[in-house]
Design a protein around this motif. Structure first.
Motif, PDB file in Angstrom:
ATOM      1  N   ALA A 197      -2.008   6.807   1.446  1.00 26.44           N
ATOM      2  CA  ALA A 197      -1.619   7.472   2.683  1.00 26.44           C
ATOM      3  C   ALA A 197      -2.583   7.155   3.816  1.00 26.44           C
ATOM      4  O   ALA A 197      -2.300   7.420   4.967  1.00 26.44           O
ATOM      5  CB  ALA A 197      -1.548   8.982   2.476  1.00 26.44           C
ATOM      6  N   ARG A 198      -3.741   6.620   3.484  1.00 25.66           N
ATOM      7  CA  ARG A 198      -4.766   6.280   4.475  1.00 25.66           C
ATOM      8  C   ARG A 198      -5.023   4.788   4.418  1.00 25.66           C
ATOM      9  O   ARG A 198      -5.274   4.247   3.351  1.00 25.66           O
ATOM     10  CB  ARG A 198      -6.060   7.022   4.195  1.00 25.66           C
ATOM     11  N   LEU A 199      -4.976   4.164   5.553  1.00 26.13           N
ATOM     12  CA  LEU A 199      -5.186   2.724   5.611  1.00 26.13           C
ATOM     13  C   LEU A 199      -6.219   2.352   6.649  1.00 26.13           C
ATOM     14  O   LEU A 199      -6.272   2.950   7.723  1.00 26.13           O
ATOM     15  CB  LEU A 199      -3.896   1.990   5.994  1.00 26.13           C
ATOM     16  N   ILE A 200      -7.003   1.354   6.324  1.00 22.47           N
ATOM     17  CA  ILE A 200      -7.839   0.658   7.286  1.00 22.47           C
ATOM     18  C   ILE A 200      -7.371  -0.781   7.229  1.00 22.47           C
ATOM     19  O   ILE A 200      -7.474  -1.432   6.191  1.00 22.47           O
ATOM     20  CB  ILE A 200      -9.331   0.761   6.940  1.00 22.47           C
ATOM     21  N   MET A 232       1.622   7.475   7.973  1.00 24.26           N
ATOM     22  CA  MET A 232       0.256   7.387   7.473  1.00 24.26           C
ATOM     23  C   MET A 232      -0.615   8.475   8.119  1.00 24.26           C
ATOM     24  O   MET A 232      -0.460   8.786   9.287  1.00 24.26           O
ATOM     25  CB  MET A 232      -0.342   6.011   7.756  1.00 24.26           C
ATOM     26  N   HIS A 233      -1.537   9.037   7.332  1.00 19.19           N
ATOM     27  CA  HIS A 233      -2.397  10.121   7.818  1.00 19.19           C
ATOM     28  C   HIS A 233      -3.572   9.613   8.653  1.00 19.19           C
ATOM     29  O   HIS A 233      -3.870  10.163   9.690  1.00 19.19           O
ATOM     30  CB  HIS A 233      -2.924  10.940   6.647  1.00 19.19           C
ATOM     31  N   VAL A 234      -4.234   8.579   8.179  1.00 18.16           N
ATOM     32  CA  VAL A 234      -5.385   8.022   8.891  1.00 18.16           C
ATOM     33  C   VAL A 234      -5.132   6.528   9.009  1.00 18.16           C
ATOM     34  O   VAL A 234      -4.782   5.869   8.042  1.00 18.16           O
ATOM     35  CB  VAL A 234      -6.707   8.266   8.132  1.00 18.16           C
ATOM     36  N   LEU A 235      -5.333   6.011  10.191  1.00 19.81           N
ATOM     37  CA  LEU A 235      -5.031   4.602  10.405  1.00 19.81           C
ATOM     38  C   LEU A 235      -6.034   3.992  11.364  1.00 19.81           C
ATOM     39  O   LEU A 235      -6.281   4.538  12.428  1.00 19.81           O
ATOM     40  CB  LEU A 235      -3.622   4.467  10.970  1.00 19.81           C
ATOM     41  N   SER A 236      -6.632   2.890  10.951  1.00 15.95           N
ATOM     42  CA  SER A 236      -7.552   2.160  11.818  1.00 15.95           C
ATOM     43  C   SER A 236      -7.214   0.683  11.763  1.00 15.95           C
ATOM     44  O   SER A 236      -6.895   0.162  10.700  1.00 15.95           O
ATOM     45  CB  SER A 236      -9.007   2.330  11.346  1.00 15.95           C
ATOM     46  N   SER A 240       0.825  -1.209   0.000  1.00 14.75           N
ATOM     47  CA  SER A 240       0.000   0.000   0.000  1.00 14.75           C
ATOM     48  C   SER A 240       0.858   1.257   0.000  1.00 14.75           C
ATOM     49  O   SER A 240       0.514   2.244  -0.649  1.00 14.75           O
ATOM     50  CB  SER A 240      -0.968  -0.003   1.183  1.00 14.75           C
TER      51      SER A 240
END
Length: 127
Positions: free
Chosen positions: A35-38, A74-78, A29
């Motif tokens: 840049a955003r991962l779930i 990473m900017h957003v990570l869940s 990825s």
């Protein structure tokens, strides 16, 4: 957004396979420019270890540490635990990888080995 089937090294446990698959997916990825991962997985132990900020002292701790290091940009990570019935796409791609000599990647396209599984996963999306 993207999918992959990739062989990995021999592993000693399903937990090791899950965390190494997660590591490979994160590397892919990042190379693809996301840049955003779930991150979803059906191993609650792996998801908990990845979301825990404490240093992991298990035998797989070095892999968890590598993953956490890779994720710092990473900017957003869940991290989300899903039931196995909601993770059929990942398992179909892993099963497909057993017959490969080289890794396969799909970007903005449904991976043919996972088309039926994608439909199945969509049925369980709100469980």
């Amino acid at each position: 957004m993207a999918g992959m089937s990739a062989k990995g090294p021999y592993v000693h446990s399903s937990k090791e396979a899950e965390v190494m698959a997660c590591q490979k997916a994160i590397e892919f990825s990042m190379e693809a420019g996301f840049a955003r991962l779930i991150i979803e997985g059906d191993s609650l132990n792996v998801i908990n270890n990845l979301s825990d900020s404490a240093k992991n002292r298990s035998l797989l701790g070095h892999i968890y540490d590598d993953i956490k290091s890779q994720l710092r940009g990473m900017h957003v990570l869940s991290f989300i635990w899903v039931k196995r019935c909601g993770n059929v796409v990942a398992h179909s791609l892993a099963k497909h990888a057993r017959n490969l000599n080289d890794n396969m990647y799909w970007i903005k396209d449904t991976p043919p080995p996972a088309a039926d599984a994608l439909y199945h996963d969509s049925l369980h999306i709100n469980e």
